[in-house]
Design an enzyme around this catalytic site. Structure first.
Site, PDB file in Angstrom:
ATOM      1  N   ASP A 174     -27.909  19.743  36.825  1.00 25.08           N
ATOM      2  CA  ASP A 174     -28.256  20.728  37.794  1.00 25.08           C
ATOM      3  C   ASP A 174     -27.935  21.828  36.121  1.00 25.08           C
ATOM      4  O   ASP A 174     -27.078  21.790  34.901  1.00 25.08           O
ATOM      5  CB  ASP A 174     -27.383  21.380  38.741  1.00 25.08           C
ATOM      6  CG  ASP A 174     -27.077  23.031  39.212  1.00 25.08           C
ATOM      7  OD1 ASP A 174     -27.767  23.291  40.195  1.00 25.08           O
ATOM      8  OD2 ASP A 174     -26.110  23.705  39.313  1.00 25.08           O
ATOM      9  N   GLU A 218     -32.535  20.736  35.788  1.00 23.39           N
ATOM     10  CA  GLU A 218     -33.341  21.550  36.090  1.00 23.39           C
ATOM     11  C   GLU A 218     -33.263  22.534  34.657  1.00 23.39           C
ATOM     12  O   GLU A 218     -32.015  23.100  34.348  1.00 23.39           O
ATOM     13  CB  GLU A 218     -31.989  21.858  36.766  1.00 23.39           C
ATOM     14  CG  GLU A 218     -32.645  23.272  37.382  1.00 23.39           C
ATOM     15  CD  GLU A 218     -31.797  24.184  38.507  1.00 23.39           C
ATOM     16  OE1 GLU A 218     -31.656  25.227  39.122  1.00 23.39           O
ATOM     17  OE2 GLU A 218     -30.895  24.287  38.206  1.00 23.39           O
TER      18      GLU A 218
END
Ligand code: GLC
Length: 629
Positions: free
Chosen positions: A260, A349
């Site tokens: 993330d 990401e």
């Protein structure tokens, strides 16, 4: 000469542009790179695609919304869970994907629906148990499916024991695990300390990124919600603790991680103010809060850790390894024992312009050509660019020309933070988008439900769940519309949960026709199109491993060629995609149409018998996959 057997009509006018959600617009500040295609050939990939994450297709599951199963007492709570995913693995196998990436299911207060982790090595009871996870992993592996976990290294929940300790006192041993800062010096106006925020850094969910802690009289940094304090990645103990948690899952046999907000991990050590954004004076450019040079060192450490594991499928998958904790604790911040055949994947990401994005592939290791960064820094540029042939051609050419030697490309068209693909581009163009994504060179990532053409759902103010919307209402930040429950069957609650339970978000209204079972019975449905595309991609090594060349836009038509492997046995393909609202014509070399996005006219011949090209007609929003002679 036109040699197509059928003429087909499509009439729908499609929107040419879309507005990315404000959430990402703030987070990204993407400037399109100036670089245009270089002379580098895209035809010959510089190394063979040998890894499953190169040849395969990744499918993202948002676990809250995939499949709910009743608890042992027979009650369902309207929230999807891990046993639900296990129950649907056969669907994924028959769809033809290779790996699932599951959004977070760790114990969490759910302030950001699991992206606020309170324990990195457990399963939230809402989603099941660790035993449920082991069953899911073992069942997936037995079916040949890989399992990628979502890992959230930038921040924890404010309820994580690390943060509870850190905020307990200024001299706590874990104080420096988070980013604490004194108030600025008082000015003439003698503002109270809690108003003297350290600098102008903004939360990606709106407002200042600083939260005052009355108890210890300092601010802490949160790049997202105040319930998501940022970890201090300059602290080696933080790094060791996170790597240890990664080992916990790697030892269980997971096939990799989607990290993330990887590009946000490190912040400027001098806490300098971000400069104003000249295009939007209400915001700033994330010069000191994103893409800091030290991040690349951390990515390389993560990669080394993953590479120290072998392929989870060929090893004894599912069984916790013997040396897990030891490995993490002894190797701490510099793990290094590269496995000869790494089989786990590191996905990042990363929302950055292409030149900065490709740097996340990393540098080559000493004396080897192997890059040491992320295997797949997610490429979101197809989501962010105008839905228009020339803009997309330019993205593909620029990306291919910027990829460092040894880097494997990838493309994403949807996720849980972005408006649904079929809503952004329209249902007809969503079919063309499927062909684009699944015929480009590089690993595609699909978002659950996009294979059905699921759309954003309308969310009334009293139905809002997403904190991004609650924090800053009415600005289009909310991500509930793209997170609605998966539509399985034509039955109450579309089979997502029991008929009497209330799904956590409303269902898309036309679930009676859009659901998977109904579409499976319709040979021309979106699902049938995805099935065919995925099967073709799997069958033809040109499509999953070959080169790409001649990427050009001619008016509204985007064309590119996929070229076979040097062995000379594979087929070359021509792809033609009409992004326009009108029927268009172009030239095509001799070949056979093997798939059209409207699933009509396969088998038509293109080109002339003498080997020259001929004119071909493409309907509005149609895509053609042609096997060249
Ligand atoms: C990532 C996730 C998003 C989440 C945010 C904070 O961008 O995709 O859903 O809200 O990180 O963790």
């Amino acid at each position: 000469m036109l040699r197509r057997k059928h003429s087909r009509l499509t009439s729908r006018t499609v929107p040419l542009t879309f507005a990315p959600s404000a959430f990402k617009a703030v987070a990204l500040a993407v400037a399109f790179p100036r670089t245009i295609a270089s002379n580098r050939s895209m035809a010959d990939s510089e190394f063979a695609a040998t890894q499953w994450w190169q040849t395969g297709v990744i499918y993202q599951i948002y676990p809250r919304s995939f499949q709910d199963t009743p608890s042992p007492s027979g009650l369902a709570d309207g929230v999807g869970d891990l046993p639900g995913i296990t129950a649907r693995l056969d669907y994924l196998v028959s769809l033809g994907i290779d790996a699932i990436w599951i959004s977070p299911f760790y114990p969490s207060p759910m302030a950001d629906f699991g992206y606020d982790v309170a324990n990195y090595t457990g399963v939230d009871p809402l989603f099941g148990t660790l035993a449920d996870f082991d069953t899911l992993l073992a069942t997936a592996h037995a079916k040949g499916l890989r399992v990628i976990l979502d890992f959230v290294p930038n921040h924890t929940s404010d309820q994580h024991p690390w943060f509870l300790e850190s905020r307990s006192s200024r001299d706590n041993e874990k104080r420096d695990w988070y980013l604490w800062h004194d108030p600025t010096q008082p000015g003439d106006d003698w503002q109270p300390a809690k108003q003297r925020i350290p600098n102008n850094w903004m939360s990606n969910f709106g407002g200042s990124a600083w939260e005052w802690d009355q108890h210890t009289e300092q601010f802490y940094l949160h790049s997202f919600l105040k319930q998501q304090p940022d970890l201090n990645w300059r602290n080696p103990k933080v790094r060791a603790a996170i790597y240890s948690a990664m080992c916990f899952w790697l030892d269980r046999g997971v096939d990799g991680f989607r990290m993330d907000v990887l590009w946000l991990l490190v912040k400027d050590e001098f806490y300098r103010n971000n400069p104003p954004n000249p295009q939007d004076l209400a915001s700033t450019l994330p010069v000191f809060t994103a893409d800091q040079p030290e991040t690349h060192v951390i990515v390389a450490e993560m990669r080394t850790l993953l590479d120290s594991y072998g392929d989870a499928l060929s090893e004894n998958a599912g069984a916790p390894g013997p040396d897990s904790r030891t490995r993490a604790s002894t190797e701490t911040t510099t793990p290094n024992s590269p496995h000869p055949t790494p089989g786990r994947v590191l996905i990042g990401e990363i929302y950055l312009p292409l030149p900065e994005l490709v740097r996340y592939y990393g540098q080559p290791a000493e004396n080897t050509p192997q890059l040491r960064g992320a295997n797949l820094p997610f490429n979101f540029h197809l989501i962010q660019t105008q839905w228009q042939a020339e803009a997309i051609a330019q993205i593909i050419r620029t990306y291919e020309s910027l990829l460092p030697s040894g880097a494997w490309p990838n493309y994403v068209l949807g996720n849980h933070d972005q408006s649904r693909l079929a809503t952004r581009v329209g249902p007809q163009q969503a079919r063309l988008a499927a062909m684009l994504l699944l015929t480009l060179r590089g690993t595609p990532t699909l978002y659950y439900g996009d294979e059905l053409g699921m759309q954003d759902i309308p969310i009334a103010p009293n139905q809002v769940q997403d904190p991004a919307e609650k924090n800053d209402p009415g600005k289009g930040r909310g991500r509930d519309p793209e997170r609605s429950p998966m539509l399985w069957v034509d039955a109450p609650n579309a089979g997502f949960t029991t008929p009497t339970a209330t799904p956590w978000l409303p269902l898309q209204q036309d679930w009676q026709t859009i659901n998977a079972a109904t579409q499976q019975r319709n040979p021309k449905s979106m699902l049938s199109l995805y099935n065919k595309l995925l099967a073709l991609r799997r069958r033809h090594d040109t499509l999953h491993s070959g080169g790409i060349t001649d990427v050009v836009a001619e008016g509204n038509i985007l064309r590119y060629r996929r070229t076979g492997l040097p062995d000379g046995h594979s087929t070359d393909f021509q792809i033609l995609l009409n992004f326009g609202a009108e029927t268009a014509t172009t030239l095509c070399a001799p070949g056979t149409v093997i798939l059209t996005t409207i699933l009509d006219g396969e088998g038509s011949l293109t080109g002339n018998p003498d080997g020259t090209s001929s004119t071909i007609t493409i309907e509005s929003g149609e895509g053609l996959l042609i096997a060249l002679d």
